[in-house]
Design an enzyme around this catalytic site. Structure first.
Site, PDB file in Angstrom:
ATOM      1  N   ASN A 264       0.238  52.238  34.044  1.00  0.00           N
ATOM      2  CA  ASN A 264      -0.414  52.881  35.195  1.00  0.00           C
ATOM      3  C   ASN A 264       0.501  53.809  35.978  1.00  0.00           C
ATOM      4  O   ASN A 264       0.062  54.459  36.927  1.00  0.00           O
ATOM      5  CB  ASN A 264      -1.044  51.825  36.097  1.00  0.00           C
ATOM      6  CG  ASN A 264      -2.267  51.197  35.440  1.00  0.00           C
ATOM      7  OD1 ASN A 264      -2.742  51.671  34.409  1.00  0.00           O
ATOM      8  ND2 ASN A 264      -2.750  50.111  36.003  1.00  0.00           N
TER       9      ASN A 264
ATOM     10  N   CYS B 284     -16.983  51.333  33.395  1.00  0.00           N
ATOM     11  CA  CYS B 284     -16.392  50.530  32.318  1.00  0.00           C
ATOM     12  C   CYS B 284     -16.855  49.097  32.571  1.00  0.00           C
ATOM     13  O   CYS B 284     -17.615  48.818  33.485  1.00  0.00           O
ATOM     14  CB  CYS B 284     -14.873  50.642  32.339  1.00  0.00           C
ATOM     15  SG  CYS B 284     -14.139  49.800  33.726  1.00  0.00           S
TER      16      CYS B 284
ATOM     17  N   ARG C 166     -16.894  52.371  38.712  1.00  0.00           N
ATOM     18  CA  ARG C 166     -15.701  53.223  38.749  1.00  0.00           C
ATOM     19  C   ARG C 166     -16.012  54.670  39.174  1.00  0.00           C
ATOM     20  O   ARG C 166     -15.760  55.621  38.469  1.00  0.00           O
ATOM     21  CB  ARG C 166     -14.991  53.212  37.392  1.00  0.00           C
ATOM     22  CG  ARG C 166     -14.732  51.861  36.784  1.00  0.00           C
ATOM     23  CD  ARG C 166     -13.815  50.965  37.581  1.00  0.00           C
ATOM     24  NE  ARG C 166     -12.452  51.437  37.643  1.00  0.00           N
ATOM     25  CZ  ARG C 166     -11.532  51.232  36.710  1.00  0.00           C
ATOM     26  NH1 ARG C 166     -11.859  50.635  35.604  1.00  0.00           N
ATOM     27  NH2 ARG C 166     -10.291  51.663  36.875  1.00  0.00           N
TER      28      ARG C 166
ATOM     29  N   ASP D 267      -5.301  43.425  39.082  1.00  0.00           N
ATOM     30  CA  ASP D 267      -4.942  43.429  37.659  1.00  0.00           C
ATOM     31  C   ASP D 267      -4.248  42.138  37.217  1.00  0.00           C
ATOM     32  O   ASP D 267      -3.984  41.973  36.029  1.00  0.00           O
ATOM     33  CB  ASP D 267      -4.035  44.628  37.337  1.00  0.00           C
ATOM     34  CG  ASP D 267      -4.788  45.933  37.434  1.00  0.00           C
ATOM     35  OD1 ASP D 267      -4.145  46.994  37.414  1.00  0.00           O
ATOM     36  OD2 ASP D 267      -6.027  45.890  37.560  1.00  0.00           O
TER      37      ASP D 267
ATOM     38  N   ARG E  21      -4.610  48.799  24.459  1.00  0.00           N
ATOM     39  CA  ARG E  21      -4.623  49.905  25.418  1.00  0.00           C
ATOM     40  C   ARG E  21      -3.513  49.763  26.440  1.00  0.00           C
ATOM     41  O   ARG E  21      -3.020  50.756  26.971  1.00  0.00           O
ATOM     42  CB  ARG E  21      -5.967  49.953  26.159  1.00  0.00           C
ATOM     43  CG  ARG E  21      -7.142  50.291  25.307  1.00  0.00           C
ATOM     44  CD  ARG E  21      -8.361  50.549  26.143  1.00  0.00           C
ATOM     45  NE  ARG E  21      -8.075  51.501  27.214  1.00  0.00           N
ATOM     46  CZ  ARG E  21      -8.997  51.917  28.071  1.00  0.00           C
ATOM     47  NH1 ARG E  21     -10.227  51.448  27.998  1.00  0.00           N
ATOM     48  NH2 ARG E  21      -8.703  52.786  29.018  1.00  0.00           N
TER      49      ARG E  21
HETATM   50  C1  EPZ Z   1      -6.248  51.952  39.210  1.00  0.00           C
HETATM   51  O1  EPZ Z   1      -7.593  52.244  38.896  1.00  0.00           O
HETATM   52  C2  EPZ Z   1      -5.668  51.259  37.988  1.00  0.00           C
HETATM   53  N1  EPZ Z   1      -5.713  52.159  36.846  1.00  0.00           N
HETATM   54  C3  EPZ Z   1      -6.452  49.981  37.700  1.00  0.00           C
HETATM   55  O2  EPZ Z   1      -5.817  49.339  36.600  1.00  0.00           O
HETATM   56  C4  EPZ Z   1      -6.368  49.077  38.933  1.00  0.00           C
HETATM   57  O3  EPZ Z   1      -7.129  47.919  38.705  1.00  0.00           O
HETATM   58  C5  EPZ Z   1      -6.911  49.833  40.161  1.00  0.00           C
HETATM   59  O4  EPZ Z   1      -6.181  51.067  40.341  1.00  0.00           O
HETATM   60  C6  EPZ Z   1      -6.779  49.014  41.443  1.00  0.00           C
HETATM   61  O5  EPZ Z   1      -5.440  48.678  41.653  1.00  0.00           O
HETATM   62  C7  EPZ Z   1      -4.785  53.143  36.732  1.00  0.00           C
HETATM   63  O6  EPZ Z   1      -3.915  53.292  37.575  1.00  0.00           O
HETATM   64  C8  EPZ Z   1      -4.876  54.027  35.515  1.00  0.00           C
HETATM   65  P1  EPZ Z   1      -9.174  52.625  42.488  1.00  0.00           P
HETATM   66  P2  EPZ Z   1      -8.448  53.230  39.845  1.00  0.00           P
HETATM   67  O7  EPZ Z   1      -9.594  54.047  42.548  1.00  0.00           O
HETATM   68  O8  EPZ Z   1      -7.570  54.207  40.475  1.00  0.00           O
HETATM   69  C9  EPZ Z   1     -13.506  52.410  44.422  1.00  0.00           C
HETATM   70  C10 EPZ Z   1      -5.742  48.191  34.552  1.00  0.00           C
HETATM   71  O9  EPZ Z   1      -6.194  47.091  34.188  1.00  0.00           O
HETATM   72  N2  EPZ Z   1     -13.512  53.872  44.281  1.00  0.00           N
HETATM   73  O10 EPZ Z   1      -7.958  52.197  43.216  1.00  0.00           O
HETATM   74  O11 EPZ Z   1      -9.611  53.722  39.046  1.00  0.00           O
HETATM   75  C11 EPZ Z   1     -13.502  51.693  43.078  1.00  0.00           C
HETATM   76  O12 EPZ Z   1     -14.828  51.540  42.593  1.00  0.00           O
HETATM   77  C12 EPZ Z   1      -6.597  49.113  35.395  1.00  0.00           C
HETATM   78  O13 EPZ Z   1      -4.599  48.609  34.254  1.00  0.00           O
HETATM   79  C13 EPZ Z   1     -14.596  54.578  44.787  1.00  0.00           C
HETATM   80  O14 EPZ Z   1     -15.548  54.001  45.332  1.00  0.00           O
HETATM   81  O15 EPZ Z   1      -8.978  52.228  40.952  1.00  0.00           O
HETATM   82  C14 EPZ Z   1     -12.855  50.381  43.413  1.00  0.00           C
HETATM   83  O16 EPZ Z   1     -13.823  49.512  43.968  1.00  0.00           O
HETATM   84  C15 EPZ Z   1      -7.976  48.549  35.650  1.00  0.00           C
HETATM   85  N3  EPZ Z   1     -14.608  55.940  44.663  1.00  0.00           N
HETATM   86  C16 EPZ Z   1     -11.835  50.732  44.495  1.00  0.00           C
HETATM   87  O17 EPZ Z   1     -12.273  51.999  45.017  1.00  0.00           O
HETATM   88  C17 EPZ Z   1     -13.564  56.625  44.081  1.00  0.00           C
HETATM   89  O18 EPZ Z   1     -13.620  57.871  44.017  1.00  0.00           O
HETATM   90  C18 EPZ Z   1     -10.407  50.869  44.006  1.00  0.00           C
HETATM   91  O19 EPZ Z   1     -10.430  51.721  42.869  1.00  0.00           O
HETATM   92  C19 EPZ Z   1     -12.480  55.882  43.563  1.00  0.00           C
HETATM   93  C20 EPZ Z   1     -12.464  54.511  43.686  1.00  0.00           C
END
Ligand code: EPZ
Length: 430
Positions: A23, A116, A121, A304, A396
């Site tokens: 990440n 996913c 997401r 995570d 992955r």
């Molecule tokens: C990152 O995902 C990580 N992936 C995820 O790791 C991790 O679980 C997540 O952050 C939370 O720590 C990478 O860094 C590649 P978010 P991300 O945007 O950025 C909502 C793994 O297993 N949201 O921080 O996609 C969302 O639905 C993966 O390695 C919106 O509503 O997560 C969630 O409820 C899984 N609108 C919350 O915010 C948006 O535009 C946090 O999501 C973006 C997010």
């Protein structure tokens, strides 16, 4: 499709070296788009998502030369602004090329990543922020199309903490006209790692690691060399693997300060540990206690690590209440763990884990990356043989998992059509 066959055969023992953070690697790779010079990245994990991101960069014309754990990326031959569905559908973190492409080329067309297994997401916060910076954004036929002759710095407050949202906008802002201030920014160490790399490329970023990040736009970025930070989630997974098998394991090449909430929870659960500056030694425990866990943005308990802790708490005495506040569907491991004898009641965002259960081997199915890791942990502690299907989820995000486990005495083997080194990087000369 590949599967793992794991025989529960007692405590893990020895030392395991943590690989680079998936990440952190993904946004670092996307950052290479921001310059026509060379960006050299070290300590890249040999995982499928890194291979997918490299393939996406090649598809838009970036030069990508990979060796074992490194990559040299060059943006002088960048010729396309389109991130196509066939690649984006396999890895939703592809959205990370949106900001850099828009900043570098003034236009970007990225397939909507879609949801996913763990949730919808959405990327609305990414798009709202880019619009605040003057981008014109339309969504049609499953694609996001963004245009801006040059982005303008702006004050932006994220309605929710978003890790890749913070990373995407931070990258876009490096080449914007003027200053961008991100409020309610993500504090994750992967955000800090990216900011440090961008600054080495000539960006002017301050406040990374706090909830307010200030980016002063510059005319161009130059090349740099950057070492990817260690994977804190892989490290946490090994800590749980040692604990669930009552093993004696030193987890090496990690940064314990990135896992304070996890270390605190494990210690309180009764896991004896010694913490060094870049390692943690786990010793055999004499009984685990149930712990209540609530996942929250960094520096609190990371989502995570939720699945891995759920598996561990099946072996603790008492009932653990695990609350998942980040994603709406991140307990799919519960049903698979139940096939192995775990007693877990899921009710919306909360799972009640009744500990002290004997786990027995079974055929189970991986559903997402971290759920799959929890199945591996349970299989290590179970009596008998477990077959984990669809382990492409694990490939992955975990580099050389079976090799590292075998070195610790784990009885694990891969079966199925693919060779185990398929995701090892071939030398790609663009
Ligand atoms: C990152 O995902 C990580 N992936 C995820 O790791 C991790 O679980 C997540 O952050 C939370 O720590 C990478 O860094 C590649 P978010 P991300 O945007 O950025 C909502 C793994 O297993 N949201 O921080 O996609 C969302 O639905 C993966 O390695 C919106 O509503 O997560 C969630 O409820 C899984 N609108 C919350 O915010 C948006 O535009 C946090 O999501 C973006 C997010």
């Amino acid at each position: 499709m590949d599967r793992f066959i794991i025989e529960g055969n007692g405590p893990l023992n020895g030392t395991v070296n943590v690989s680079g953070a998936k990440n952190a690697a993904l946004p670092l790779l996307a950052a290479s788009i921001l310059t026509e010079d060379h960006l050299e990245l070290g300590n890249l994990p040999r995982v499928q998502d890194v291979a997918t991101m490299c393939a996406l960069l090649e598809r838009i014309g970036m030069g990508v030369q990979r060796t074992e754990d490194n990559a040299v990326l060059s943006g002088s031959s960048l010729h396309s602004h389109i991130a196509p569905y066939d690649l984006v559908k396999t890895m939703r973190a592809s959205i990370l090329v949106l900001g850099p492409m828009l900043a570098r080329m003034g236009i970007a067309r990225v397939s909507l990543p879609g949801g996913c297994a763990i949730g919808a997401r959405p990327v609305d916060l990414h798009l709202k922020a880019l619009e605040r910076m003057g981008a014109e954004i339309i969504q049609e036929t499953g694609y996001i199309e963004a245009r801006a002759a040059r982005l303008k710095g702006a004050p932006i407050t994220f309605d929710k903490v978003t890790v890749t949202g913070t990373e995407n906008i931070m990258m876009a802002a490096t080449l914007a006209q003027g200053v961008t201030v991100l409020h309610n920014a993500a504090l994750e160490p992967e955000v800090v790692d990216l900011a440090d790399c961008l600054n080495a490329m000539g960006a002017r970023i301050k406040g990374q690691g706090t909830s307010t990040i200030v980016i002063e736009g510059v005319e161009r970025l130059h090349g740099a060399t950057h070492e990817t930070m260690p994977d804190r989630i892989e490290a946490g997974t090994w800590l749980c693997a040692a604990a669930i098998t009552q093993g004696h394991v030193t987890v090496n090449r990690m940064q314990p300060e990135h896992l304070t909430a996890v270390l605190q929870t494990l210690a309180a659960a009764g896991v004896p540990m010694s913490v060094g500056c870049n390692c943690v030694e786990v010793r055999p425990h004499h009984g685990l206690h149930a712990r209540d866990i609530v996942t929250q943005p960094y520096p609190n308990f990371p989502t995570d690590m939720q699945a891995q802790m759920t598996a561990l708490m099946t072996q603790a005495s008492g009932v653990s209440q695990i609350t998942e506040t980040i994603f709406e569907n991140r307990f799919m491991h519960a049903a698979e763990l139940a096939r192995m004898g775990a007693q877990i009641q899921v009710n919306g965002r909360t799972a009640r884990v009744t500990g002290g259960t004997e786990l027995t081997g079974a055929k189970v199915m991986a559903t997402d990356l971290r759920a799959s890791a929890s199945l591996v942990l349970a299989a290590l502690a179970a009596e008998g043989s477990t077959t984990i299907n669809r382990i492409y989820h694990l490939d992955r995000g975990y580099a050389d998992l079976e090799t590292k486990l075998q070195a610790l005495g784990g009885n694990i083997r891969r079966a199925g059509a693919r060779t185990k080194n398929l995701d090892r990087p071939k030398l790609v000369v663009a």
